[in-house]
Design a protein around this motif. Structure first.
Motif, PDB file in Angstrom:
ATOM      1  N   GLY A 145       0.823  -1.197   0.000  1.00  0.00           N
ATOM      2  CA  GLY A 145       0.000   0.000   0.000  1.00  0.00           C
ATOM      3  C   GLY A 145       0.852   1.239   0.000  1.00  0.00           C
ATOM      4  O   GLY A 145       1.757   1.401  -0.822  1.00  0.00           O
ATOM      5  N   SER A 146       0.591   2.114   0.973  1.00  0.00           N
ATOM      6  CA  SER A 146       1.319   3.376   1.048  1.00  0.00           C
ATOM      7  C   SER A 146       0.928   4.076   2.341  1.00  0.00           C
ATOM      8  O   SER A 146      -0.150   3.839   2.900  1.00  0.00           O
ATOM      9  CB  SER A 146       0.945   4.262  -0.140  1.00  0.00           C
ATOM     10  N   VAL A 147       1.789   4.985   2.802  1.00  0.00           N
ATOM     11  CA  VAL A 147       1.376   5.860   3.897  1.00  0.00           C
ATOM     12  C   VAL A 147       0.182   6.702   3.464  1.00  0.00           C
ATOM     13  O   VAL A 147      -0.584   7.184   4.300  1.00  0.00           O
ATOM     14  CB  VAL A 147       2.532   6.760   4.369  1.00  0.00           C
ATOM     15  N   ALA A 148       0.007   6.853   2.148  1.00  0.00           N
ATOM     16  CA  ALA A 148      -1.156   7.576   1.626  1.00  0.00           C
ATOM     17  C   ALA A 148      -2.445   6.794   1.833  1.00  0.00           C
ATOM     18  O   ALA A 148      -3.530   7.316   1.576  1.00  0.00           O
ATOM     19  CB  ALA A 148      -0.961   7.885   0.140  1.00  0.00           C
ATOM     20  N   GLY A 149      -2.336   5.561   2.286  1.00  0.00           N
ATOM     21  CA  GLY A 149      -3.509   4.790   2.685  1.00  0.00           C
ATOM     22  C   GLY A 149      -3.868   5.018   4.136  1.00  0.00           C
ATOM     23  O   GLY A 149      -4.797   4.390   4.665  1.00  0.00           O
ATOM     24  N   HIS A 150      -3.135   5.910   4.796  1.00  0.00           N
ATOM     25  CA  HIS A 150      -3.399   6.258   6.194  1.00  0.00           C
ATOM     26  C   HIS A 150      -3.622   7.759   6.376  1.00  0.00           C
ATOM     27  O   HIS A 150      -4.219   8.177   7.360  1.00  0.00           O
ATOM     28  CB  HIS A 150      -2.222   5.831   7.083  1.00  0.00           C
ATOM     29  N   VAL A 200      -1.356  -9.321   4.657  1.00  0.00           N
ATOM     30  CA  VAL A 200      -0.361  -8.364   5.146  1.00  0.00           C
ATOM     31  C   VAL A 200      -0.456  -7.073   4.333  1.00  0.00           C
ATOM     32  O   VAL A 200      -0.508  -7.114   3.103  1.00  0.00           O
ATOM     33  CB  VAL A 200       1.061  -8.945   5.029  1.00  0.00           C
ATOM     34  N   TYR A 201      -0.456  -5.941   5.029  1.00  0.00           N
ATOM     35  CA  TYR A 201      -0.458  -4.639   4.359  1.00  0.00           C
ATOM     36  C   TYR A 201       0.837  -3.918   4.709  1.00  0.00           C
ATOM     37  O   TYR A 201       1.148  -3.707   5.885  1.00  0.00           O
ATOM     38  CB  TYR A 201      -1.657  -3.804   4.822  1.00  0.00           C
ATOM     39  N   VAL A 202       1.612  -3.567   3.682  1.00  0.00           N
ATOM     40  CA  VAL A 202       2.876  -2.865   3.867  1.00  0.00           C
ATOM     41  C   VAL A 202       2.710  -1.436   3.357  1.00  0.00           C
ATOM     42  O   VAL A 202       2.251  -1.223   2.235  1.00  0.00           O
ATOM     43  CB  VAL A 202       4.027  -3.562   3.114  1.00  0.00           C
ATOM     44  N   SER A 203       3.083  -0.471   4.182  1.00  0.00           N
ATOM     45  CA  SER A 203       2.888   0.943   3.849  1.00  0.00           C
ATOM     46  C   SER A 203       4.230   1.649   3.669  1.00  0.00           C
ATOM     47  O   SER A 203       4.797   2.175   4.633  1.00  0.00           O
ATOM     48  CB  SER A 203       2.092   1.637   4.959  1.00  0.00           C
ATOM     49  N   PRO A 204       4.748   1.700   2.449  1.00  0.00           N
ATOM     50  CA  PRO A 204       5.978   2.476   2.226  1.00  0.00           C
ATOM     51  C   PRO A 204       5.692   3.971   2.244  1.00  0.00           C
ATOM     52  O   PRO A 204       4.602   4.423   1.889  1.00  0.00           O
ATOM     53  CB  PRO A 204       6.434   2.035   0.832  1.00  0.00           C
ATOM     54  N   GLY A 205       6.705   4.730   2.644  1.00  0.00           N
ATOM     55  CA  GLY A 205       6.658   6.169   2.491  1.00  0.00           C
ATOM     56  C   GLY A 205       7.206   6.547   1.128  1.00  0.00           C
ATOM     57  O   GLY A 205       6.995   5.827   0.147  1.00  0.00           O
ATOM     58  N   ILE A 246       2.578  -2.847   8.377  1.00  0.00           N
ATOM     59  CA  ILE A 246       3.948  -2.371   8.575  1.00  0.00           C
ATOM     60  C   ILE A 246       4.157  -1.053   7.839  1.00  0.00           C
ATOM     61  O   ILE A 246       3.798  -0.908   6.674  1.00  0.00           O
ATOM     62  CB  ILE A 246       4.988  -3.367   8.013  1.00  0.00           C
ATOM     63  N   PHE A 247       4.785  -0.091   8.518  1.00  0.00           N
ATOM     64  CA  PHE A 247       5.217   1.151   7.889  1.00  0.00           C
ATOM     65  C   PHE A 247       6.729   1.087   7.667  1.00  0.00           C
ATOM     66  O   PHE A 247       7.465   0.610   8.532  1.00  0.00           O
ATOM     67  CB  PHE A 247       4.935   2.345   8.796  1.00  0.00           C
TER      68      PHE A 247
END
Length: 247
Positions: free
Chosen positions: A141-146, A182-187, A238-239
């Motif tokens: 995903g993305s930090v943009a999903g938060h 699992v959802y991974v949130s890259p910046g 995870i971020f």
């Protein structure tokens, strides 16, 4: 003990950026990696490099916006390896734009790739994982999903949706069928994503982000951390962001 070695892992969007780095990292850890993307020349080059370094990899040219091509990817993998332990739905598109410029065609591209492409991957792989009695679906995903920022409303919408999909999968498939979600949130990651942006009104946003971007290998390491777990242990949100990213 390594839980990566010997696993059969599909990575979409594997011709560059996070996907390429993840495929290479997992292959070094002993996984059998199947790379999927549209660019056959790049896929062939990456797979050749993995094999030259002693890893095991194959590729399947795949446009994840086409449901049948995604199904073909799963069928190819099962035919060759008899199983799919993990699918990493990584392929995505980030096109920043201002609402009043109405880049509707770009909105549609992001919905097709970031959202429908993930759904097609899930739909295609679930029957095999249920048959196996285990599996792992990792949605990048993305930090943009938060958090929503200026210029990326539609992009954020696709990532919020993917996050919701992942949580729903966890409640249905992880709990009842031993299929990890699992959802991974890259910046901000240095993948030249900004080259695809056509809206000149977001140039200030792009400039600020590029100053703090980190390498895709850091995301690959994070994804590998999630993969390297026994079936009864799941890291599901995870971020991984630049230290100086302020959102």
């Amino acid at each position: 003990m390594s839980y990566i070695e010997g696993k059969v892992i599909i990575v979409t969007g594997a011709s560059g950026g996070i996907g390429k780095a993840t495929a290479e990292h997992l292959a070094k850890e002993g996984a059998n990696v199947i790379l999927a993307a549209r660019d056959e020349e790049e896929l062939d080059s990456i797979v050749s490099g993995i094999k030259a370094n002693g890893g095991q990899a194959d590729y399947k040219v795949t446009d994840i916006t086409k449901k049948q091509e995604v199904q073909n990817l799963i069928d190819f993998t099962v035919e060759r390896y008899k199983q799919v332990d993990t699918i990493i739905n990584n392929a995505g598109l980030m096109l920043f734009s201002k609402w009043d410029n109405a880049h509707v065609d770009e909105w549609e591209k992001m919905i097709d790739l970031n959202l429908k492409g993930v759904l097609y991957g899930i739909a295609a792989v679930l029957p095999q994982m249920k048959k196996q009695g285990n599996g792992q679906i990792i949605n990048v995903g993305s930090v943009a999903g938060h958090a929503v920022g200026e210029g990326h409303g539609v992009y954020s919408a696709t990532k919020y949706a993917t996050r919701a999909i992942t949580e729903s999968l966890r409640k249905e498939m992880s709990v009842h069928h031993n299929i990890q979600a699992v959802y991974v949130s890259p910046g901000v990651i240095a993948t030249n994503w900004q080259d695809e942006v056509t809206d000149k009104d977001v140039s200030e946003v792009l400039g600020d982000l590029n100053e703090v971007a980190i390498a895709p290998e850091h995301v690959a390491e994070t994804i590998a951390f999630a993969v390297n777990k026994p079936s009864n242990v799941m890291v599901n949100d995870i971020f991984v962001t630049p230290t100086k990213q302020n959102w």
